[in-house]
Design a protein around this motif. Sequence first.
Motif, PDB file in Angstrom:
ATOM      1  N   GLY A  15      38.906  40.917  41.038  1.00 58.46           N
ATOM      2  CA  GLY A  15      39.981  41.875  40.804  1.00 58.46           C
ATOM      3  C   GLY A  15      41.298  41.158  40.517  1.00 58.46           C
ATOM      4  N   PRO A  16      42.371  41.951  40.351  1.00 50.81           N
ATOM      5  CA  PRO A  16      43.645  41.395  39.886  1.00 50.81           C
ATOM      6  C   PRO A  16      44.502  40.754  40.978  1.00 50.81           C
ATOM      7  CG  PRO A  16      43.800  43.756  40.134  1.00 50.81           C
ATOM      8  CD  PRO A  16      42.385  43.406  40.454  1.00 50.81           C
ATOM      9  N   GLY A  17      44.078  40.813  42.210  1.00 54.16           N
ATOM     10  CA  GLY A  17      44.872  40.169  43.262  1.00 54.16           C
ATOM     11  C   GLY A  17      44.825  40.924  44.570  1.00 54.16           C
ATOM     12  N   LYS A  91      35.798  34.964  39.961  1.00 48.94           N
ATOM     13  CA  LYS A  91      36.762  34.924  38.861  1.00 48.94           C
ATOM     14  C   LYS A  91      37.759  36.079  38.977  1.00 48.94           C
ATOM     15  CE  LYS A  91      35.099  33.683  34.772  1.00 48.94           C
ATOM     16  NZ  LYS A  91      35.435  32.256  34.570  1.00 48.94           N
ATOM     17  N   GLY A  92      38.979  35.857  38.522  1.00 44.66           N
ATOM     18  CA  GLY A  92      40.009  36.901  38.590  1.00 44.66           C
ATOM     19  C   GLY A  92      39.636  38.099  37.726  1.00 44.66           C
ATOM     20  N   GLY A  93      40.011  39.280  38.156  1.00 47.57           N
ATOM     21  CA  GLY A  93      39.761  40.490  37.371  1.00 47.57           C
ATOM     22  C   GLY A  93      38.289  40.781  37.251  1.00 47.57           C
ATOM     23  N   ASP A  94      37.860  41.091  36.030  1.00 48.05           N
ATOM     24  CA  ASP A  94      36.432  41.253  35.755  1.00 48.05           C
ATOM     25  C   ASP A  94      35.923  39.911  35.211  1.00 48.05           C
ATOM     26  OD1 ASP A  94      34.172  43.480  35.177  1.00 48.05           O
ATOM     27  OD2 ASP A  94      34.112  41.884  33.663  1.00 48.05           O
ATOM     28  N   PRO A  95      34.744  39.476  35.655  1.00 47.10           N
ATOM     29  CA  PRO A  95      34.306  38.120  35.263  1.00 47.10           C
ATOM     30  C   PRO A  95      34.024  37.964  33.772  1.00 47.10           C
ATOM     31  CG  PRO A  95      32.591  39.237  36.537  1.00 47.10           C
ATOM     32  CD  PRO A  95      33.815  40.104  36.597  1.00 47.10           C
ATOM     33  N   LEU A  96      33.787  39.084  33.076  1.00 50.28           N
ATOM     34  CA  LEU A  96      33.433  38.965  31.664  1.00 50.28           C
ATOM     35  C   LEU A  96      34.532  39.458  30.719  1.00 50.28           C
ATOM     36  CD1 LEU A  96      29.604  39.810  31.750  1.00 50.28           C
ATOM     37  CD2 LEU A  96      30.737  37.595  31.895  1.00 50.28           C
ATOM     38  N   ILE A  97      35.709  39.663  31.252  1.00 53.85           N
ATOM     39  CA  ILE A  97      36.849  39.971  30.366  1.00 53.85           C
ATOM     40  C   ILE A  97      37.707  38.710  30.300  1.00 53.85           C
ATOM     41  CG2 ILE A  97      38.967  41.335  30.089  1.00 53.85           C
ATOM     42  CD1 ILE A  97      36.527  42.959  29.467  1.00 53.85           C
ATOM     43  N   PHE A  98      37.734  38.098  29.139  1.00 55.32           N
ATOM     44  CA  PHE A  98      38.411  36.816  28.918  1.00 55.32           C
ATOM     45  C   PHE A  98      37.972  35.809  29.998  1.00 55.32           C
ATOM     46  CE2 PHE A  98      41.384  40.044  27.091  1.00 55.32           C
ATOM     47  CZ  PHE A  98      41.062  39.781  25.772  1.00 55.32           C
ATOM     48  N   VAL A 121      38.006  44.783  38.944  1.00 58.45           N
ATOM     49  CA  VAL A 121      39.052  45.554  38.251  1.00 58.45           C
ATOM     50  C   VAL A 121      39.846  44.576  37.386  1.00 58.45           C
ATOM     51  CG1 VAL A 121      41.144  46.935  38.526  1.00 58.45           C
ATOM     52  CG2 VAL A 121      39.236  47.227  40.126  1.00 58.45           C
ATOM     53  N   THR A 122      39.843  44.827  36.101  1.00 53.51           N
ATOM     54  CA  THR A 122      40.522  43.899  35.196  1.00 53.51           C
ATOM     55  C   THR A 122      42.040  44.100  35.244  1.00 53.51           C
ATOM     56  OG1 THR A 122      40.471  42.983  32.963  1.00 53.51           O
ATOM     57  CG2 THR A 122      40.321  45.373  33.120  1.00 53.51           C
ATOM     58  N   ALA A 123      42.769  43.010  34.996  1.00 50.76           N
ATOM     59  CA  ALA A 123      44.233  43.025  35.170  1.00 50.76           C
ATOM     60  C   ALA A 123      44.925  44.087  34.322  1.00 50.76           C
ATOM     61  CB  ALA A 123      44.796  41.640  34.836  1.00 50.76           C
ATOM     62  N   GLY A 124      44.403  44.353  33.138  1.00 46.99           N
ATOM     63  CA  GLY A 124      45.035  45.342  32.259  1.00 46.99           C
ATOM     64  C   GLY A 124      45.045  46.726  32.899  1.00 46.99           C
ATOM     65  N   TYR A 179      46.504  40.327  27.066  1.00 44.92           N
ATOM     66  CA  TYR A 179      46.334  39.323  28.118  1.00 44.92           C
ATOM     67  C   TYR A 179      46.864  37.988  27.582  1.00 44.92           C
ATOM     68  CZ  TYR A 179      42.947  42.431  30.498  1.00 44.92           C
ATOM     69  OH  TYR A 179      42.331  43.473  31.152  1.00 44.92           O
ATOM     70  N   MET A 180      47.307  37.134  28.475  1.00 41.88           N
ATOM     71  CA  MET A 180      47.731  35.773  28.116  1.00 41.88           C
ATOM     72  C   MET A 180      48.754  35.778  26.984  1.00 41.88           C
ATOM     73  SD  MET A 180      43.954  33.994  28.249  1.00 41.88           S
ATOM     74  CE  MET A 180      43.038  35.447  27.754  1.00 41.88           C
ATOM     75  N   GLY A 181      49.663  36.729  27.011  1.00 38.10           N
ATOM     76  CA  GLY A 181      50.574  36.880  25.884  1.00 38.10           C
ATOM     77  C   GLY A 181      52.000  36.416  26.140  1.00 38.10           C
ATOM     78  N   ASN A 207      51.896  39.784  37.894  1.00 40.74           N
ATOM     79  CA  ASN A 207      51.209  39.875  39.188  1.00 40.74           C
ATOM     80  C   ASN A 207      50.831  41.309  39.559  1.00 40.74           C
ATOM     81  OD1 ASN A 207      51.055  37.112  40.052  1.00 40.74           O
ATOM     82  ND2 ASN A 207      53.278  37.182  40.251  1.00 40.74           N
ATOM     83  N   ALA A 208      50.205  41.983  38.625  1.00 45.60           N
ATOM     84  CA  ALA A 208      49.783  43.367  38.861  1.00 45.60           C
ATOM     85  C   ALA A 208      48.958  43.470  40.143  1.00 45.60           C
ATOM     86  CB  ALA A 208      48.943  43.844  37.675  1.00 45.60           C
ATOM     87  N   SER A 209      49.149  44.539  40.851  1.00 47.88           N
ATOM     88  CA  SER A 209      48.415  44.908  42.076  1.00 47.88           C
ATOM     89  C   SER A 209      48.829  44.106  43.306  1.00 47.88           C
ATOM     90  CB  SER A 209      46.887  44.784  41.892  1.00 47.88           C
ATOM     91  OG  SER A 209      46.439  43.464  42.183  1.00 47.88           O
ATOM     92  N   PRO A 235      51.003  35.095  35.707  1.00 47.18           N
ATOM     93  CA  PRO A 235      50.136  35.926  34.900  1.00 47.18           C
ATOM     94  C   PRO A 235      50.759  37.305  34.653  1.00 47.18           C
ATOM     95  CG  PRO A 235      49.387  36.002  37.183  1.00 47.18           C
ATOM     96  CD  PRO A 235      50.584  35.101  37.144  1.00 47.18           C
ATOM     97  N   ALA A 236      50.726  37.715  33.418  1.00 50.76           N
ATOM     98  CA  ALA A 236      51.300  39.016  33.095  1.00 50.76           C
ATOM     99  C   ALA A 236      50.497  39.696  31.994  1.00 50.76           C
ATOM    100  CB  ALA A 236      52.753  38.856  32.656  1.00 50.76           C
ATOM    101  N   ILE A 237      50.584  41.007  32.013  1.00 49.31           N
ATOM    102  CA  ILE A 237      49.971  41.855  30.977  1.00 49.31           C
ATOM    103  C   ILE A 237      51.089  42.506  30.195  1.00 49.31           C
ATOM    104  CG2 ILE A 237      48.713  44.044  30.640  1.00 49.31           C
ATOM    105  CD1 ILE A 237      46.768  41.877  31.403  1.00 49.31           C
TER     106      ILE A 237
END
Length: 262
Positions: A15-17, A91-98, A121-124, A179-181, A207-209, A235-237
């Motif tokens: 998840g995101p944190g 892995k942070g967020g969802d393991p298969l998103i980026f 839960v993915t960061a977005g 992401y990563m923008g 730092n969402a969540s 990290p930011a979205i």
Amino acid sequence: MKPLAQPVVTLVGAGPGDPDLLTLKAIKALQAATVVLVDDLVHPEVLAHAPATARIVHVGKRGGCQSTPQAFIEKLMVQEALAGENVVRLKGGDPLIFGRGGEEQAHLQAHGIEVRVVNGVTAGLAAAHDLGVALTHRDHAHGVVMVTGHASGSGPLPSVHWPQLAQTAHDCSLTLVIYMGVQSAAQVAHGLLQGLPGHTPVAVVENASQTRQRQAHGRLDQLQALLLQEQLGSPAIIIVGDVLKGLLALASGPITACAKLA
Ligand code: SAH
């Protein structure tokens, strides 16, 4: 320890944190782990679910910073799984998103290792939650595009064509979740402005969540100024689209920032 009958690695989304956003499946996977390979965006409290006897290996990778080479991480996972360890790759967020989770999955499978995946839960989505916006509000959007701002063209694909993406987002009413923008924000905004109007709403959530979450919103043609003024970093979205219109309406000036009350 008795080796597992079939070598297995579980890719677990942390998840995101916010540790409360872990799934029950993630907790169960951690409880059964003997080796845990952890990314640096994973909240330390998440590791409390692993047994005290589990070996924790930090394999953080942050854009621009000292990082563990991807090839080393993949080799280590294979080695530990073949040695009979119950390996969790956290892995942070969802393991298969980026975050190269798809490559890790393919590498493990190529070595005859079974790969299990636990969603996170993915960061977005966490960023949208923190802003209080619906990414697919039907008054404004038909859908969402999750896209990396980091794509430099160094991978197998050509880099993102921002003007084309902007035109599509405009014509098809799509929300962009980037992401990563942060590092490439000026370039991303420049490209997007070829297909989207300057007044298109934009928001950034760092730092969402998490309790240290910070956010700001404004117009697409002010994205770079917004990041500099509010000193928002990774990290930011970055979210772009009319689903943010409500936030702009609330803003007293063109640029607004607020920190979550801890
Ligand atoms: N697998 C992860 C994404 C990994 S890529 C996921 O599903 O969320 C790393 C990028 O994710 C960061 O550069 C940042 O853009 C975003 N990110 C990860 N955690 C974040 C957080 N808590 N707040 C905002 N952005 C975050």
